[in-house]
Design an enzyme around this catalytic site. Structure first.
Site, PDB file in Angstrom:
ATOM      1  N   GLU A 227     -31.882 -64.226  45.995  1.00 29.69           N
ATOM      2  CA  GLU A 227     -31.649 -62.984  46.740  1.00 29.69           C
ATOM      3  C   GLU A 227     -30.327 -62.320  46.379  1.00 29.69           C
ATOM      4  OE1 GLU A 227     -32.660 -65.864  48.092  1.00 29.69           O
ATOM      5  OE2 GLU A 227     -34.309 -65.520  49.497  1.00 29.69           O
TER       6      GLU A 227
ATOM      7  N   ALA B 245     -40.166 -62.793  49.124  1.00 24.71           N
ATOM      8  CA  ALA B 245     -40.567 -61.681  49.979  1.00 24.71           C
ATOM      9  C   ALA B 245     -40.875 -60.493  49.082  1.00 24.71           C
ATOM     10  CB  ALA B 245     -39.441 -61.353  50.946  1.00 24.71           C
TER      11      ALA B 245
ATOM     12  N   GLU C  15     -38.385 -70.604  50.763  1.00 17.19           N
ATOM     13  CA  GLU C  15     -38.166 -70.743  52.211  1.00 17.19           C
ATOM     14  C   GLU C  15     -39.461 -71.098  52.941  1.00 17.19           C
ATOM     15  OE1 GLU C  15     -36.221 -66.833  51.972  1.00 17.19           O
ATOM     16  OE2 GLU C  15     -34.644 -67.672  53.227  1.00 17.19           O
TER      17      GLU C  15
ATOM     18  N   GLY D   5     -38.168 -66.083  49.475  1.00 10.36           N
ATOM     19  CA  GLY D   5     -39.031 -66.393  50.611  1.00 10.36           C
ATOM     20  C   GLY D   5     -40.083 -67.439  50.280  1.00 10.36           C
TER      21      GLY D   5
HETATM   22  C1  HXC Z   1     -42.740 -57.828  44.826  1.00  8.21           C
HETATM   23  C2  HXC Z   1     -43.118 -59.000  42.895  1.00  8.21           C
HETATM   24  C3  HXC Z   1     -42.235 -60.031  43.302  1.00  8.21           C
HETATM   25  C4  HXC Z   1     -41.617 -59.894  44.578  1.00  8.21           C
HETATM   26  C5  HXC Z   1     -42.998 -60.538  41.369  1.00  8.21           C
HETATM   27  N1  HXC Z   1     -43.562 -59.370  41.696  1.00  8.21           N
HETATM   28  N2  HXC Z   1     -42.185 -60.955  42.334  1.00  8.21           N
HETATM   29  N3  HXC Z   1     -43.360 -57.935  43.661  1.00  8.21           N
HETATM   30  N4  HXC Z   1     -41.897 -58.776  45.294  1.00  8.21           N
HETATM   31  N5  HXC Z   1     -40.797 -60.818  45.073  1.00  8.21           N
HETATM   32  C6  HXC Z   1     -44.494 -58.570  40.914  1.00  8.21           C
HETATM   33  C7  HXC Z   1     -43.812 -57.890  39.733  1.00  8.21           C
HETATM   34  O1  HXC Z   1     -43.190 -56.712  40.151  1.00  8.21           O
HETATM   35  C8  HXC Z   1     -44.984 -57.627  38.825  1.00  8.21           C
HETATM   36  O2  HXC Z   1     -45.694 -56.504  39.278  1.00  8.21           O
HETATM   37  C9  HXC Z   1     -45.867 -58.856  39.040  1.00  8.21           C
HETATM   38  O3  HXC Z   1     -45.460 -59.408  40.298  1.00  8.21           O
HETATM   39  C10 HXC Z   1     -45.664 -59.911  37.977  1.00  8.21           C
HETATM   40  O4  HXC Z   1     -44.277 -60.205  37.900  1.00  8.21           O
HETATM   41  P1  HXC Z   1     -43.460 -60.182  36.513  1.00  8.21           P
HETATM   42  O5  HXC Z   1     -42.031 -59.996  36.851  1.00  8.21           O
HETATM   43  O6  HXC Z   1     -44.059 -59.218  35.557  1.00  8.21           O
HETATM   44  O7  HXC Z   1     -43.746 -61.646  35.994  1.00  8.21           O
HETATM   45  P2  HXC Z   1     -42.811 -62.563  35.086  1.00  8.21           P
HETATM   46  O8  HXC Z   1     -42.209 -61.735  33.975  1.00  8.21           O
HETATM   47  O9  HXC Z   1     -43.625 -63.737  34.732  1.00  8.21           O
HETATM   48  O10 HXC Z   1     -41.578 -63.008  36.014  1.00  8.21           O
HETATM   49  C11 HXC Z   1     -41.815 -63.837  37.153  1.00  8.21           C
HETATM   50  C12 HXC Z   1     -40.583 -63.844  38.075  1.00  8.21           C
HETATM   51  C13 HXC Z   1     -40.192 -62.387  38.442  1.00  8.21           C
HETATM   52  C14 HXC Z   1     -39.412 -64.559  37.397  1.00  8.21           C
HETATM   53  C15 HXC Z   1     -40.978 -64.658  39.319  1.00  8.21           C
HETATM   54  O11 HXC Z   1     -41.357 -61.722  38.894  1.00  8.21           O
HETATM   55  C16 HXC Z   1     -39.147 -62.307  39.512  1.00  8.21           C
HETATM   56  O12 HXC Z   1     -37.959 -62.523  39.247  1.00  8.21           O
HETATM   57  N6  HXC Z   1     -39.565 -61.979  40.725  1.00  8.21           N
HETATM   58  C17 HXC Z   1     -38.652 -61.763  41.859  1.00  8.21           C
HETATM   59  C18 HXC Z   1     -38.093 -63.080  42.353  1.00  8.21           C
HETATM   60  C19 HXC Z   1     -37.136 -62.844  43.502  1.00  8.21           C
HETATM   61  O13 HXC Z   1     -36.087 -62.210  43.352  1.00  8.21           O
HETATM   62  N7  HXC Z   1     -37.523 -63.320  44.676  1.00  8.21           N
HETATM   63  C20 HXC Z   1     -36.718 -63.170  45.876  1.00  8.21           C
HETATM   64  C21 HXC Z   1     -37.189 -61.966  46.636  1.00  8.21           C
HETATM   65  S1  HXC Z   1     -36.180 -61.664  48.073  1.00  8.21           S
HETATM   66  P3  HXC Z   1     -46.081 -55.284  38.309  1.00  8.21           P
HETATM   67  O14 HXC Z   1     -46.696 -54.295  39.234  1.00  8.21           O
HETATM   68  O15 HXC Z   1     -44.826 -54.862  37.670  1.00  8.21           O
HETATM   69  O16 HXC Z   1     -47.048 -55.908  37.348  1.00  8.21           O
HETATM   70  C22 HXC Z   1     -36.691 -62.809  49.165  1.00  8.21           C
HETATM   71  C23 HXC Z   1     -35.979 -63.003  50.453  1.00  8.21           C
HETATM   72  C24 HXC Z   1     -35.637 -61.795  51.086  1.00  8.21           C
HETATM   73  O17 HXC Z   1     -37.611 -63.496  48.993  1.00  8.21           O
HETATM   74  C25 HXC Z   1     -34.604 -62.053  52.124  1.00  8.21           C
HETATM   75  C26 HXC Z   1     -33.644 -60.986  52.226  1.00  8.21           C
HETATM   76  C27 HXC Z   1     -34.016 -59.841  53.118  1.00  8.21           C
END
Ligand code: HXC
Length: 258
Positions: free
Chosen positions: A132, A66, A112, A109
């Site tokens: 998360e 998400a 999911e 997400g």
């Molecule tokens: C918003 C995101 C994002 C996300 C990545 N980006 N994941 N933006 N939401 N979930 C954005 C980064 O901010 C970045 O933008 C660009 O995408 C590239 O990501 P990087 O981190 O620079 O890439 P990399 O170093 O290759 O790392 C990849 C990654 C990392 C390991 C996937 O991006 C990451 O850990 N992402 C989050 C994963 C996560 O926690 N997902 C769960 C979300 S919560 P910029 O602008 O900086 O270039 C969820 C459920 C919610 O899904 C339910 C509870 C309410």
């Protein structure tokens, strides 16, 4: 120009394809994307010319979760009032079979969303996780429920509590994905599966999905009874006669119901 800003949509061979397309954010699932994906999917679901759906992302990410940036400033009253993420349930409730082609990250997400599909084809470098917990929250699009039903408590607790990522091989071993294929074949193999499903008798495919899906909701006795009733009902359709005649006549069936 596409009429959508977060997805690319196409149809071919009775397969409706939705490609997530927010490459700069690794296909993070924001509200606009959710609305676009679900409304297109619901339209496909009602289309007699569509027999299956294919959902995919990019090489680097199916979806990295998400959209954290969109959620960061939300508060409880707003989340509750809008019933944040509820719309995704409309995707999970489609009657048309859904295939997910997963390359790269399927996190939070993203994992999911993949689990809302009926068949998941993963590339060998795909990465799955429910991280998360590292953001101070928990899965919110069905992860705690669908993951546990797919892989059992031991693996679901491990993934949801530690937030660790798993590779495609482990994901297949524990029953999270249907098949693992070389990365460059993920989309073509998923498309083949989607086309194979779309070429079946549509009511048979839909009832097969309904019966398997019901196993998540019912007792064994209720589920086997539902299965039997659906099985009986298929004998009211021309496709049962056609399928069984084609078998005895040693030819391919020509399905009547679409
Ligand atoms: C918003 C995101 C994002 C996300 C990545 N980006 N994941 N933006 N939401 N979930 C954005 C980064 O901010 C970045 O933008 C660009 O995408 C590239 O990501 P990087 O981190 O620079 O890439 P990399 O170093 O290759 O790392 C990849 C990654 C990392 C390991 C996937 O991006 C990451 O850990 N992402 C989050 C994963 C996560 O926690 N997902 C769960 C979300 S919560 P910029 O602008 O900086 O270039 C969820 C459920 C919610 O899904 C339910 C509870 C309410």
């Amino acid at each position: 120009m596409s009429e959508y800003s977060t997805i690319v949509v196409s149809t071919d061979n009775r397969v409706g394809t939705i490609q997530l397309n927010r490459p700069k954010a690794l296909n993070a699932l924001n509200q606009e994307l959710m609305e676009e994906v679900v409304s297109v999917a619901v339209e496909f679901d009602a289309d007699p010319n569509i027999g299956s759906l294919l959902i995919t992302g990019s090489e680097k990410a199916f979806a990295a979760g998400a959209d954290i940036k969109e959620m960061a400033d939300q508060d409880y009253p707003g989340m509750y009032a809008s019933d944040w993420f509820r719309r995704w349930e409309d995707l999970a409730n489609l009657r048309t079979p859904v295939v997910a082609a997963v390359n790269g990250y399927a996190l939070g997400g993203g994992c999911e969303l993949a689990m809302m599909a009926d068949v998941i084809i993963a590339g060998e470098s795909a990465t799955f996780g429910q991280p998360e917990i590292n953001l101070g929250v928990i899965p919110g699009m069905g992860g705690s429920q669908r993951l546990t039903r797919s892989v059992g408590k031991a693996k679901a607790m491990d993934m949801v509590l530690t937030g660790r990522f798993i590779g495609a091989e482990e994901a297949e071993r524990i029953g999270l994905v249907s098949r693992v294929v070389p990365d460059d074949q993920t989309l073509s193999e998923a498309r083949k599966a989607a086309e194979l499903i779309a070429a079946k008798s549509k009511p048979a495919a839909q009832m097969a999905k309904e019966a398997v899906s019901a196993s998540f909701e019912t007792t064994l006795q209720q589920g086997t009874r539902l299965e039997r009733r659906l099985f009986h009902s298929l004998f009211s359709l021309a496709d049962q006669k056609e399928g069984m005649s084609a078998f005895t006549e040693k030819r391919d069936p020509e399905w009547k119901h679409r």
